[in-house]
Design an enzyme around this catalytic site. Structure first.
Site, PDB file in Angstrom:
ATOM      1  N   THR A 171       2.636  -3.419  -7.624  1.00 10.29           N
ATOM      2  CA  THR A 171       3.649  -2.372  -7.563  1.00 10.29           C
ATOM      3  C   THR A 171       3.874  -1.754  -8.931  1.00 10.29           C
ATOM      4  O   THR A 171       4.035  -0.533  -9.064  1.00 10.29           O
ATOM      5  CB  THR A 171       4.976  -2.950  -7.028  1.00 10.29           C
ATOM      6  OG1 THR A 171       4.757  -3.480  -5.725  1.00 10.29           O
ATOM      7  CG2 THR A 171       6.054  -1.884  -6.962  1.00 10.29           C
ATOM      8  N   ASP A 223       6.400 -15.668  -7.198  1.00 10.46           N
ATOM      9  CA  ASP A 223       5.441 -16.588  -7.816  1.00 10.46           C
ATOM     10  C   ASP A 223       5.683 -16.787  -9.310  1.00 10.46           C
ATOM     11  O   ASP A 223       5.075 -17.661  -9.924  1.00 10.46           O
ATOM     12  CB  ASP A 223       4.008 -16.083  -7.625  1.00 10.46           C
ATOM     13  CG  ASP A 223       3.559 -16.106  -6.179  1.00 10.46           C
ATOM     14  OD1 ASP A 223       4.303 -16.664  -5.349  1.00 10.46           O
ATOM     15  OD2 ASP A 223       2.487 -15.569  -5.878  1.00 10.46           O
ATOM     16  N   ILE A 229      11.656 -19.301   2.949  1.00 14.67           N
ATOM     17  CA  ILE A 229      12.084 -19.176   1.554  1.00 14.67           C
ATOM     18  C   ILE A 229      12.196 -17.712   1.152  1.00 14.67           C
ATOM     19  O   ILE A 229      13.161 -17.291   0.507  1.00 14.67           O
ATOM     20  CB  ILE A 229      11.101 -19.921   0.631  1.00 14.67           C
ATOM     21  CG1 ILE A 229      11.182 -21.434   0.881  1.00 14.67           C
ATOM     22  CG2 ILE A 229      11.386 -19.608  -0.832  1.00 14.67           C
ATOM     23  CD1 ILE A 229      10.163 -22.242   0.109  1.00 14.67           C
ATOM     24  N   GLY A 288       0.819  -1.201   0.000  1.00  7.78           N
ATOM     25  CA  GLY A 288       0.000   0.000   0.000  1.00  7.78           C
ATOM     26  C   GLY A 288       0.851   1.249   0.000  1.00  7.78           C
ATOM     27  O   GLY A 288       2.036   1.225  -0.296  1.00  7.78           O
TER      28      GLY A 288
END
Length: 528
Positions: free
Chosen positions: A272, A300, A453, A245
């Site tokens: 973003t 991802d 991770i 945000g």
């Protein structure tokens, strides 16, 4: 104007003026019916997974040329001369024969190396697609027309240009990292700073804690130099901090003006980048001489058009530890079941690649492929079969998989993303309940390595990717481009207009060869 979270939420993608009427070639699928290709008229629709459509009249003998012209128009990257046509370029100060920063006050003029053939010509292009599909029934086929006609689609090659549009001594560059953590953030920051110094930039700052750093008066910008960033790549996380945000786009641009920043490097994912594109458009609206360049950061691997994004290779490699632990636990127990949940909100690339790499997974579940837990074709029925035949089983599930099977949280994070329920815990609980009711003892172990991770430092493969992405981001800014992002396409580095890569998340194609390879490895049936 609302807060930045409004601009970067899925509904906020409307800030991209071209997004509502275009389609994205890499995810094209010929519009089909249950009987095959819809051939009821000469007008066929090419459709993307974002559900936007463009009508193509294939009876027009010139349709291919029209398509290519439209593609070139959409993928034409914004340049400073679009707003300031009288801008005069200067010889590049990027010179590999002199790797130290330019001397004080540029006493001898700008260094140049006219004999060096290491510059990229502005007309250099990279082919977006390299496979010719002979039929729309081929695995992973991406066809534009019923005949799968070959249509060349070219995008801009990244790299240093012979002419630049910013004088290094007049540049104040800023770097901001947004969203969640991802392996490689510090590597990209480091290379951006080093490359800026080679060009001769003396004012480099980091904006702390994402877009929030533009509005929070208690967060001071951080001065950056090669000395500061020299060893930051040896640890995970972000030197600058991250957050989701932020303030409104207008407030961010006001802050950029107040700080005298004219180069902004934004590291983040789809949301973003949506914010970065909105900042770019606001700067153009105000006629500011500003370069806004994105570096796609998503663990991802769900950014359109790109081979992969940084942090993905590290995530797949680190996931092996969790999978191997789950396998050992399951294999060592009587009727053992190991469950590993990996990252992947909309796309299952990490789960798919990690499963294929490990060779220890019996069931791989991803968001793109629906499944059932109960019933004759459900996961539990197959787990029973695995327990009977192998004595143990290991399940790998992406966090966004099976969300239709669990209760919605009705909550969102600061970026406007829905907070998911825990599918891993749900499968764990349902497995225990099912086998208990069946009178079969099982030992279920659940592992969620997500934050372990995310906090890792980048591995060698990602380290190289981050280094080149950071360098090319700076080259693009000095070349006068703005509203772009940098990535790899068919192993080559390219510049892409931001709206074209964020119209929707990149997804695993259930008919792709890679998913078929994963299924071959796991041996799992369809769970529907």
């Amino acid at each position: 104007m609302g807060t930045l979270s409004h601009a970067i939420a899925p509904s906020g993608l409307a800030v991209h003026h071209r997004a509502s009427h275009r389609f994205s070639p890499p995810s094209l699928r010929l519009l089909t019916t249950s009987g095959g290709v819809a051939k009821n008229s000469n007008r066929i629709f090419a459709q993307s997974k974002s559900q936007s459509r463009q009508q193509i009249d294939f009876s027009d003998p010139d349709w291919k040329s029209r398509f290519q012209r439209d593609f070139e128009k959409r993928f034409n990257i914004p340049h400073i001369t679009d707003v300031f046509p009288d801008s005069v370029p200067i010889p590049s100060t990027f010179c590999l024969r002199m790797r130290t920063p330019v001397i004080e006050d540029f006493a001898g003029g700008y260094p140049s190396d006219e004999e060096w053939h290491g510059y990229i010509n502005n007309n250099d292009r990279v082919l977006l697609k390299t496979i010719y599909y002979s039929s729309h029934t081929s695995a992973g086929a991406e066809c534009i027309d019923p005949n799968c006609t070959w249509v060349e689609q070219w995008v801009h090659r990244a790299g240093p240009r012979e002419k630049i549009y910013f004088k290094p001594e007049a540049v104040k560059a800023a770097i901001v990292t947004c969203g969640g953590l991802c392996p490689g953030l510090n590597d990209v920051i480091r290379q951006i700073v080093i490359t800026l110094e080679i060009y001769g930039v003396k004012q480099i700052v980091g904006i702390p804690y994402g877009y929030r750093g533009f509005s929070d008066k208690e967060l001071a910008e951080m001065a950056l130099s090669r000395k500061v960033v020299q060893n930051v790549h040896l640890s995970g996380g972000s030197l600058l901090g991250v957050s989701r945000g932020g303030p409104s786009v207008s407030d961010i641009v006001d802050s950029l003006e107040e700080r005298g920043i004219n180069m902004l490097f934004v590291l983040g994912g789809n949301g973003t980048h949506a914010g970065a594109d909105a900042i770019h458009n606001e700067c153009r609206k105000r006629r500011l001489r500003m370069a806004v360049v994105g570096v796609p950061k998503t663990i991802d691997n769900d950014i359109l058009l790109m081979d992969k994004t940084f942090g993905f290779d590290t995530a797949v490699e680190e996931a092996q530890r969790a999978i191997n632990s789950a396998y050992i636990e399951a294999h060592s127990a009587y009727h053992g079941v190991g469950i590993v949940k990996l990252m992947g909100r909309s796309s299952g690339f990490i789960a798919m690649h990690a499963s294929l790499a490990s060779g220890q997974i019996d069931i791989c579940l991803i968001p793109e492929v629906p499944f059932q837990i109960h019933g004759p074709h459900g996961i539990l029925h197959h787990l029973k079969y695995l327990i009977q035949t192998k004595g143990s089983a290991v399940v790998c599930v992406a966090e966004g998989a099976g969300q239709n099977l669990i209760q919605k949280t009705n909550a969102t994070d600061a970026s406007g993303n829905m907070v998911f329920g825990d599918i891993g815990v749900h499968i764990q609980q349902e497995t225990k309940r099912h086998f208990k009711e069946a009178g079969v003892p099982v030992d279920v172990k659940y592992i969620d390595p997500t934050y372990m991770i995310r906090a890792c430092r980048a591995n060698a493969s990602d380290g190289i990717l981050c280094a080149v992405l950071g360098q090319n981001a700076v080259h693009g800014a000095f070349a006068g481009y703005s509203g772009i992002t940098v990535g790899t396409c068919n192993t080559h580095y390219v510049y892409l207009p931001i709206p074209e890569v964020i119209s929707h998340p990149r997804l695993v194609d259930p008919n792709s060869r890679m998913w078929h390879r994963c299924l071959t490895s796991t041996g799992q049936p369809d769970f529907i």
